[in-house]
Scaffold this motif. Structure first.
Motif, PDB file in Angstrom:
ATOM      1  N   ALA A 169      -8.664  -4.911   1.273  1.00  0.00           N
ATOM      2  CA  ALA A 169      -7.668  -5.315   2.259  1.00  0.00           C
ATOM      3  C   ALA A 169      -6.284  -5.073   1.662  1.00  0.00           C
ATOM      4  O   ALA A 169      -6.132  -4.970   0.442  1.00  0.00           O
ATOM      5  CB  ALA A 169      -7.833  -6.780   2.638  1.00  0.00           C
ATOM      6  N   TYR A 170      -5.277  -4.998   2.524  1.00  0.00           N
ATOM      7  CA  TYR A 170      -3.944  -4.663   2.023  1.00  0.00           C
ATOM      8  C   TYR A 170      -2.866  -5.254   2.925  1.00  0.00           C
ATOM      9  O   TYR A 170      -3.099  -5.557   4.093  1.00  0.00           O
ATOM     10  CB  TYR A 170      -3.768  -3.145   1.954  1.00  0.00           C
ATOM     11  CG  TYR A 170      -3.724  -2.449   3.312  1.00  0.00           C
ATOM     12  CD1 TYR A 170      -2.497  -2.166   3.921  1.00  0.00           C
ATOM     13  CD2 TYR A 170      -4.890  -2.100   3.985  1.00  0.00           C
ATOM     14  CE1 TYR A 170      -2.451  -1.537   5.154  1.00  0.00           C
ATOM     15  CE2 TYR A 170      -4.852  -1.477   5.207  1.00  0.00           C
ATOM     16  CZ  TYR A 170      -3.631  -1.195   5.795  1.00  0.00           C
ATOM     17  OH  TYR A 170      -3.581  -0.586   7.034  1.00  0.00           O
ATOM     18  N   THR A 171      -1.682  -5.402   2.341  1.00  0.00           N
ATOM     19  CA  THR A 171      -0.482  -5.670   3.133  1.00  0.00           C
ATOM     20  C   THR A 171       0.403  -4.431   3.068  1.00  0.00           C
ATOM     21  O   THR A 171       0.388  -3.676   2.109  1.00  0.00           O
ATOM     22  CB  THR A 171       0.343  -6.850   2.596  1.00  0.00           C
ATOM     23  OG1 THR A 171       0.811  -6.539   1.281  1.00  0.00           O
ATOM     24  CG2 THR A 171      -0.465  -8.131   2.569  1.00  0.00           C
ATOM     25  N   ASP A 172       1.181  -4.251   4.098  1.00  0.00           N
ATOM     26  CA  ASP A 172       2.197  -3.217   4.136  1.00  0.00           C
ATOM     27  C   ASP A 172       3.148  -3.606   5.263  1.00  0.00           C
ATOM     28  O   ASP A 172       2.966  -4.649   5.910  1.00  0.00           O
ATOM     29  CB  ASP A 172       1.562  -1.838   4.371  1.00  0.00           C
ATOM     30  CG  ASP A 172       2.424  -0.706   3.803  1.00  0.00           C
ATOM     31  OD1 ASP A 172       3.360  -0.997   3.046  1.00  0.00           O
ATOM     32  OD2 ASP A 172       2.175   0.450   4.123  1.00  0.00           O
ATOM     33  N   LEU A 173       4.145  -2.786   5.516  1.00  0.00           N
ATOM     34  CA  LEU A 173       5.072  -3.106   6.595  1.00  0.00           C
ATOM     35  C   LEU A 173       4.372  -3.120   7.954  1.00  0.00           C
ATOM     36  O   LEU A 173       4.779  -3.823   8.870  1.00  0.00           O
ATOM     37  CB  LEU A 173       6.222  -2.100   6.604  1.00  0.00           C
ATOM     38  CG  LEU A 173       7.092  -2.089   5.335  1.00  0.00           C
ATOM     39  CD1 LEU A 173       8.144  -0.994   5.423  1.00  0.00           C
ATOM     40  CD2 LEU A 173       7.743  -3.449   5.120  1.00  0.00           C
ATOM     41  N   ALA A 174       3.314  -2.324   8.077  1.00  0.00           N
ATOM     42  CA  ALA A 174       2.530  -2.251   9.318  1.00  0.00           C
ATOM     43  C   ALA A 174       1.180  -1.663   8.953  1.00  0.00           C
ATOM     44  O   ALA A 174       1.014  -1.082   7.875  1.00  0.00           O
ATOM     45  CB  ALA A 174       3.240  -1.377  10.353  1.00  0.00           C
ATOM     46  N   PRO A 175       0.188  -1.788   9.827  1.00  0.00           N
ATOM     47  CA  PRO A 175      -1.110  -1.167   9.543  1.00  0.00           C
ATOM     48  C   PRO A 175      -0.957   0.341   9.360  1.00  0.00           C
ATOM     49  O   PRO A 175      -0.179   0.993  10.058  1.00  0.00           O
ATOM     50  CB  PRO A 175      -1.939  -1.490  10.797  1.00  0.00           C
ATOM     51  CG  PRO A 175      -1.283  -2.678  11.389  1.00  0.00           C
ATOM     52  CD  PRO A 175       0.175  -2.548  11.095  1.00  0.00           C
ATOM     53  N   LEU A 224       0.832  -1.204   0.000  1.00  0.00           N
ATOM     54  CA  LEU A 224       0.000   0.000   0.000  1.00  0.00           C
ATOM     55  C   LEU A 224       0.866   1.253   0.000  1.00  0.00           C
ATOM     56  O   LEU A 224       0.831   2.062   0.922  1.00  0.00           O
ATOM     57  CB  LEU A 224      -0.954  -0.001   1.197  1.00  0.00           C
ATOM     58  CG  LEU A 224      -2.149   0.949   1.069  1.00  0.00           C
ATOM     59  CD1 LEU A 224      -3.134   0.412   0.039  1.00  0.00           C
ATOM     60  CD2 LEU A 224      -2.849   1.149   2.397  1.00  0.00           C
ATOM     61  N   GLY A 225       1.669   1.384  -1.063  1.00  0.00           N
ATOM     62  CA  GLY A 225       2.407   2.622  -1.259  1.00  0.00           C
ATOM     63  C   GLY A 225       1.543   3.632  -1.992  1.00  0.00           C
ATOM     64  O   GLY A 225       0.316   3.571  -1.944  1.00  0.00           O
ATOM     65  N   ARG A 226       2.192   4.572  -2.674  1.00  0.00           N
ATOM     66  CA  ARG A 226       1.439   5.600  -3.392  1.00  0.00           C
ATOM     67  C   ARG A 226       0.457   4.988  -4.385  1.00  0.00           C
ATOM     68  O   ARG A 226      -0.725   5.331  -4.423  1.00  0.00           O
ATOM     69  CB  ARG A 226       2.394   6.534  -4.148  1.00  0.00           C
ATOM     70  CG  ARG A 226       3.264   7.433  -3.284  1.00  0.00           C
ATOM     71  CD  ARG A 226       4.018   8.401  -4.198  1.00  0.00           C
ATOM     72  NE  ARG A 226       4.955   9.249  -3.480  1.00  0.00           N
ATOM     73  CZ  ARG A 226       6.233   8.968  -3.315  1.00  0.00           C
ATOM     74  NH1 ARG A 226       6.735   7.858  -3.827  1.00  0.00           N
ATOM     75  NH2 ARG A 226       7.034   9.795  -2.663  1.00  0.00           N
ATOM     76  N   ILE A 227       0.972   4.078  -5.219  1.00  0.00           N
ATOM     77  CA  ILE A 227       0.130   3.512  -6.263  1.00  0.00           C
ATOM     78  C   ILE A 227      -0.921   2.593  -5.658  1.00  0.00           C
ATOM     79  O   ILE A 227      -2.099   2.632  -6.036  1.00  0.00           O
ATOM     80  CB  ILE A 227       0.993   2.773  -7.301  1.00  0.00           C
ATOM     81  CG1 ILE A 227       1.855   3.779  -8.069  1.00  0.00           C
ATOM     82  CG2 ILE A 227       0.121   1.957  -8.256  1.00  0.00           C
ATOM     83  CD1 ILE A 227       2.911   3.153  -8.959  1.00  0.00           C
ATOM     84  N   GLY A 228      -0.522   1.763  -4.706  1.00  0.00           N
ATOM     85  CA  GLY A 228      -1.474   0.859  -4.069  1.00  0.00           C
ATOM     86  C   GLY A 228      -2.634   1.592  -3.429  1.00  0.00           C
ATOM     87  O   GLY A 228      -3.799   1.174  -3.527  1.00  0.00           O
ATOM     88  N   ALA A 229      -2.336   2.708  -2.765  1.00  0.00           N
ATOM     89  CA  ALA A 229      -3.390   3.480  -2.116  1.00  0.00           C
ATOM     90  C   ALA A 229      -4.342   4.085  -3.144  1.00  0.00           C
ATOM     91  O   ALA A 229      -5.564   4.130  -2.928  1.00  0.00           O
ATOM     92  CB  ALA A 229      -2.776   4.584  -1.250  1.00  0.00           C
TER      93      ALA A 229
END
Length: 315
Positions: A172-178, A153-158
């Motif tokens: 739903a998403y993955t990232d380094l943390a919520p 969920l970086g810039r593009i993912g968001a």
């Protein structure tokens, strides 16, 4: 005062060249019959590299340029640049983030819609005369209300997630943390678990060693025979052998891909599949975005040689 000498490793659109050539002496290595000899002949005076995300700049090239000061990447990805080699020499690296984010997100959602609703097949159905001869096109799959997973969920993912929200999708998403700066989207730490709850899985990760092959056999199996994989990130994030095996066996429902290992010479197994939508790495391919990318390459180079802060530094 002489213009700084810049090694250009890949072609840029014609509209970028006047501004670059007004400030720099460009040496177009990509036009040379013998690239290595071309670089050796100019190595001592080359102070910058202007490259593309997929071309990068490896350690051997960096080591061959004793007076190199900056590597300006036309694109977001820097995984093809040896950042460790650059960092060890104090060489600055820039890229062009932000300006392509929304176009890439738009394209990713377009891939989802086209794959789910059979837009390419529908066009062929009409053009071939099948509509008149055989009747209505086979039923496809809806998008609205489905579960979507955003892998990274970086810039593009968001931006992809925001667009999917307009289709009333369960996000739903993955990232380094919520993330506490996004709506009430569901955080799922494990990519396999994310895939298992998703009807559509978007790959929007950065490239590099940390994400290589992260979409492997377990993730693909979890997405399953009705799932759709959309990759608008880096080809390296997906295990292509596992993806092809799953598509051929029906273990994965479908894929929509803008990136491939070894592109443009992609694996010919893809060409035999009617469950995969293939695109020529064009997610950021609008005139507006490409002009903005070119301006950032120019502005980063000019800022460096004028001793000003870089607009978009990587290191």
């Amino acid at each position: 005062m002489p213009k700084p000498d810049i090694l250009q490793l890949g072609p840029y659109p014609a509209w970028d060249l006047p501004a670059l050539e007004a400030r720099f002496s460009l040496h177009r290595a990509f036009e040379a019959a013998d690239t290595a000899a071309f670089v050796r002949a100019r190595a001592d005076r080359l102070r910058g590299i202007a490259t593309r995300g997929e071309v990068g700049a490896g350690r051997a090239l960096i080591d061959a340029l004793p007076n190199l000061e900056i590597i300006a990447v036309y694109g977001v990805g820097t995984d093809a640049v040896d950042l460790d080699a650059a960092r060890a020499r104090g060489i600055r690296v820039t890229n062009t983030p932000g300006v392509l984010t929304k176009d890439v997100a738009d394209f990713g959602v377009a891939l989802m819609l086209a794959a789910a609703r059979g837009l390419v097949g529908g066009d062929a159905w009409v053009r071939s005369g099948a509509w008149a001869a055989r009747g209505l096109f086979p039923l496809q799959t809806r998008v609205h209300g489905k579960a979507v997973g955003i892998l990274g969920l970086g810039r593009i993912g968001a931006e992809v997630a925001r667009r999917c929200a307009a289709f009333d999708m369960d996000i739903a998403y993955t990232d380094l943390a919520p993330r506490d700066d996004v709506p009430d989207w569901t955080f799922v730490r494990d990519p396999v678990a994310l895939a298992a709850r998703s009807d559509v899985l978007f790959v929007t990760l950065t490239g590099g060693a940390a994400t290589r092959g992260i979409v492997g056999r377990r993730v693909i199996a979890a997405l399953g025979p009705r799932g759709l994989l959309v990759n608008i990130a880096r080809a390296s994030t997906v295990n292509e052998a596992a993806l092809l095996d799953a598509l051929e066996s029906g273990a994965l429902g479908g894929a929509a891909l803008d990136v491939f290992e070894g592109e443009p010479a992609l694996n010919p197994r893809f060409l035999a599949l009617d469950t995969v939508l293939l695109q020529p790495h064009q997610a950021s391919g609008t005139e507006e975005t490409r002009k903005a990318m070119g301006r950032l390459v120019h502005d980063n180079l000019v800022a460096h040689f004028e001793g000003r802060p870089l607009p978009t530094p990587v290191i």
